[in-house]
Design a protein around this motif. Structure first.
Motif, PDB file in Angstrom:
ATOM      1  N   ALA A   4       0.836  -1.194   0.000  1.00 44.38           N
ATOM      2  CA  ALA A   4       0.000   0.000   0.000  1.00 44.38           C
ATOM      3  C   ALA A   4       0.869   1.241   0.000  1.00 44.38           C
ATOM      4  N   PRO A   5       0.415   2.337  -0.662  1.00 45.13           N
ATOM      5  CA  PRO A   5       1.199   3.570  -0.659  1.00 45.13           C
ATOM      6  C   PRO A   5       1.279   4.150   0.738  1.00 45.13           C
ATOM      7  N   PRO A   6       2.402   4.763   1.092  1.00 47.46           N
ATOM      8  CA  PRO A   6       2.560   5.310   2.436  1.00 47.46           C
ATOM      9  C   PRO A   6       1.701   6.537   2.648  1.00 47.46           C
ATOM     10  N   THR A   7       1.258   6.722   3.877  1.00 45.03           N
ATOM     11  CA  THR A   7       0.575   7.959   4.238  1.00 45.03           C
ATOM     12  C   THR A   7       1.623   8.976   4.648  1.00 45.03           C
ATOM     13  N   ALA A   8       1.277  10.257   4.601  1.00 43.20           N
ATOM     14  CA  ALA A   8       2.264  11.318   4.823  1.00 43.20           C
ATOM     15  C   ALA A   8       2.410  11.636   6.301  1.00 43.20           C
ATOM     16  N   THR A   9       3.156  10.805   7.030  1.00 43.72           N
ATOM     17  CA  THR A   9       3.438  11.078   8.431  1.00 43.72           C
ATOM     18  C   THR A   9       4.902  10.740   8.682  1.00 43.72           C
ATOM     19  N   SER A  10       5.734  11.739   8.815  1.00 44.75           N
ATOM     20  CA  SER A  10       7.162  11.516   9.026  1.00 44.75           C
ATOM     21  C   SER A  10       7.465  11.579  10.508  1.00 44.75           C
ATOM     22  N   SER A  11       7.387  10.430  11.170  1.00 48.66           N
ATOM     23  CA  SER A  11       7.679  10.371  12.595  1.00 48.66           C
ATOM     24  C   SER A  11       8.489   9.123  12.867  1.00 48.66           C
ATOM     25  N   ALA A  12       9.118   9.076  14.032  1.00 43.92           N
ATOM     26  CA  ALA A  12       9.863   7.885  14.415  1.00 43.92           C
ATOM     27  C   ALA A  12       8.895   6.722  14.589  1.00 43.92           C
ATOM     28  N   LEU A  13       9.408   5.517  14.424  1.00 42.20           N
ATOM     29  CA  LEU A  13       8.586   4.322  14.570  1.00 42.20           C
ATOM     30  C   LEU A  13       7.834   4.317  15.900  1.00 42.20           C
ATOM     31  N   GLN A  14       8.527   4.729  16.976  1.00 43.22           N
ATOM     32  CA  GLN A  14       7.916   4.687  18.312  1.00 43.22           C
ATOM     33  C   GLN A  14       6.796   5.699  18.489  1.00 43.22           C
ATOM     34  N   GLN A  15       6.646   6.631  17.546  1.00 40.77           N
ATOM     35  CA  GLN A  15       5.591   7.626  17.617  1.00 40.77           C
ATOM     36  C   GLN A  15       4.606   7.500  16.447  1.00 40.77           C
ATOM     37  N   SER A  16       4.641   6.391  15.751  1.00 39.55           N
ATOM     38  CA  SER A  16       3.829   6.235  14.552  1.00 39.55           C
ATOM     39  C   SER A  16       2.452   5.671  14.867  1.00 39.55           C
ATOM     40  N   PRO A  17       1.459   5.983  14.030  1.00 39.09           N
ATOM     41  CA  PRO A  17       0.132   5.370  14.178  1.00 39.09           C
ATOM     42  C   PRO A  17       0.198   3.848  14.082  1.00 39.09           C
ATOM     43  N   GLU A  18       1.139   3.337  13.286  1.00 36.43           N
ATOM     44  CA  GLU A  18       1.271   1.890  13.140  1.00 36.43           C
ATOM     45  C   GLU A  18       1.702   1.242  14.457  1.00 36.43           C
ATOM     46  N   PHE A  19       2.615   1.895  15.172  1.00 33.57           N
ATOM     47  CA  PHE A  19       3.052   1.361  16.457  1.00 33.57           C
ATOM     48  C   PHE A  19       1.921   1.445  17.476  1.00 33.57           C
ATOM     49  N   ALA A  20       1.179   2.549  17.456  1.00 30.89           N
ATOM     50  CA  ALA A  20       0.042   2.689  18.365  1.00 30.89           C
ATOM     51  C   ALA A  20      -0.989   1.595  18.117  1.00 30.89           C
ATOM     52  N   ALA A  21      -1.276   1.310  16.854  1.00 28.00           N
ATOM     53  CA  ALA A  21      -2.249   0.266  16.520  1.00 28.00           C
ATOM     54  C   ALA A  21      -1.770  -1.098  17.010  1.00 28.00           C
ATOM     55  N   THR A  22      -0.468  -1.350  16.892  1.00 35.65           N
ATOM     56  CA  THR A  22       0.098  -2.612  17.359  1.00 35.65           C
ATOM     57  C   THR A  22      -0.085  -2.762  18.864  1.00 35.65           C
ATOM     58  N   LEU A  23       0.212  -1.711  19.608  1.00 36.97           N
ATOM     59  CA  LEU A  23       0.072  -1.767  21.066  1.00 36.97           C
ATOM     60  C   LEU A  23      -1.384  -1.989  21.479  1.00 36.97           C
ATOM     61  N   ARG A  24      -2.297  -1.357  20.757  1.00 44.32           N
ATOM     62  CA  ARG A  24      -3.715  -1.567  21.076  1.00 44.32           C
ATOM     63  C   ARG A  24      -4.115  -3.028  20.826  1.00 44.32           C
ATOM     64  N   ASP A  25      -3.594  -3.605  19.749  1.00 42.32           N
ATOM     65  CA  ASP A  25      -3.972  -4.973  19.408  1.00 42.32           C
ATOM     66  C   ASP A  25      -3.434  -5.993  20.396  1.00 42.32           C
ATOM     67  N   ILE A  26      -2.331  -5.685  21.078  1.00 38.71           N
ATOM     68  CA  ILE A  26      -1.793  -6.637  22.058  1.00 38.71           C
ATOM     69  C   ILE A  26      -2.258  -6.302  23.473  1.00 38.71           C
ATOM     70  N   GLY A  27      -3.206  -5.395  23.582  1.00 40.74           N
ATOM     71  CA  GLY A  27      -3.774  -5.078  24.890  1.00 40.74           C
ATOM     72  C   GLY A  27      -2.962  -4.134  25.735  1.00 40.74           C
ATOM     73  N   ARG A  28      -2.069  -3.364  25.097  1.00 43.51           N
ATOM     74  CA  ARG A  28      -1.272  -2.372  25.835  1.00 43.51           C
ATOM     75  C   ARG A  28      -1.408  -1.005  25.167  1.00 43.51           C
ATOM     76  N   PRO A  29      -2.630  -0.477  25.118  1.00 47.01           N
ATOM     77  CA  PRO A  29      -2.851   0.771  24.377  1.00 47.01           C
ATOM     78  C   PRO A  29      -2.072   1.937  24.975  1.00 47.01           C
ATOM     79  N   PRO A  30      -1.439   2.736  24.137  1.00 43.25           N
ATOM     80  CA  PRO A  30      -0.717   3.912  24.638  1.00 43.25           C
ATOM     81  C   PRO A  30      -1.701   5.036  24.911  1.00 43.25           C
ATOM     82  N   MET A  31      -1.278   5.990  25.704  1.00 43.92           N
ATOM     83  CA  MET A  31      -2.034   7.220  25.830  1.00 43.92           C
ATOM     84  C   MET A  31      -1.622   8.117  24.674  1.00 43.92           C
TER      85      MET A  31
END
Length: 293
Positions: A4-31
């Protein structure tokens, strides 16, 4: 292959929507602060609970309000800014660890010209070795040879990366965004690189090369293939991770040989908002260590 084409968000992996979604899926949602900064709850070995802002873009003018509205104003904070932010001392934050540096690779424009000569020579050598390179989504297999090899390497060299279950969760949550590049000599895998894509950026996550792979300079070939593919897919930068010319000079040379530029992060700060600016005099003593030199 879910490219899929990338969305325009230039942030570090630890601050990315993708990382947030991963944490939510494993039951450790970030604030998520109102400026979209991710804050993770952690419990320190001494039992104290803290909130961690890792690789965060910090604005000291808006941070206090964001922390308060998120209900974190009574929680001790560990802040790792994405860039030097010595003005955190004005809030009363205290420097804990001096800044490290990462290798940042620009994927726009000509990728070949910035390569260092020795790196380019090794790439040319690898291209003549009749290696077969494959690209695939990371298999959801905790016993994959790349995980086994990197875990053994971590024990030997005494460093840590993400736990395997977290890497697999990222691959499962973000379909097609965990790309595995593998080099084969005949039918034997001799090197592999795992890249995690996030927005218009990507991060070098794991890599391993066997003795045969080193002989064939397979890692150079895989990095080049990953760079070209990422650029073609519209990714603008590749975070090659931490570099240290003192502790791992060879690895630093390899990363910088791609044409990547060293970029200083902001170190690690401790801040307990309830103390206000009480510790500001103490912070001022070490602020120079946290500034860009």
């Amino acid at each position: 292959m879910f490219d899929a084409p990338p969305t325009a968000t230039s942030s570090a992996l630890q601050q990315s929507p993708e990382f947030a979604a991963t944490l939510r899926d494993i039951g450790r949602p970030p604030m998520v602060l109102d400026d979209q900064t991710l804050a993770l709850h952690r419990r320190l070995p001494i039992g104290c609970r803290v909130a961690v802002l890792s690789r965060a873009r910090v604005n000291i003018n808006t941070l206090p309000g964001s922390i308060r509205r998120a209900g974190l104003h009574r929680t001790p904070l560990i802040i790792n800014p994405e860039k030097p932010t010595p003005e955190l001392s004005e809030l009363g934050a205290v420097p804990l660890v001096s800044p490290a540096s990462v290798a940042d690779l620009n994927l726009t424009g000509d990728l070949h010209e910035p390569l260092h000569q020795k790196w380019r020579n090794r790439l040319s050598y690898a291209e003549r070795q009749n290696l077969r390179v494959t690209r695939q989504n990371m298999p959801l297999d905790p016993k994959h040879w790349l995980f086994t090899a990197t875990q053994a390497q971590q024990q030997t060299r005494r460093y840590k990366t993400w736990p395997v279950p977290l890497t697999l969760a990222y691959a499962q949550t973000n379909k097609g965004q965990a790309k595995l590049f593998t080099a084969f000599a005949d039918t034997t895998p001799v090197a592999a690189v795992l890249i995690l894509c996030h927005g218009d950026s990507a991060t070098y996550h794991l890599g391993h090369t066997t003795a045969r792979g080193r002989h064939h300079c397979a890692h150079n070939l895989l990095m080049w293939e990953a760079m070209v593919w990422l650029a073609r897919k519209g990714h603008q930068r590749l975070d090659l991770g931490l570099i240290s010319t003192e502790d791992s000079p060879g690895l630093a040379r390899f990363k910088l040989g791609t044409g990547a530029q060293p970029r200083r992060l902001g170190g690690t700060w401790g801040w307990w908002p309830v103390l206000g600016r009480t510790l500001r005099p103490l912070a001022a003593m070490d602020t120079k260590l946290m500034a860009h030199s």
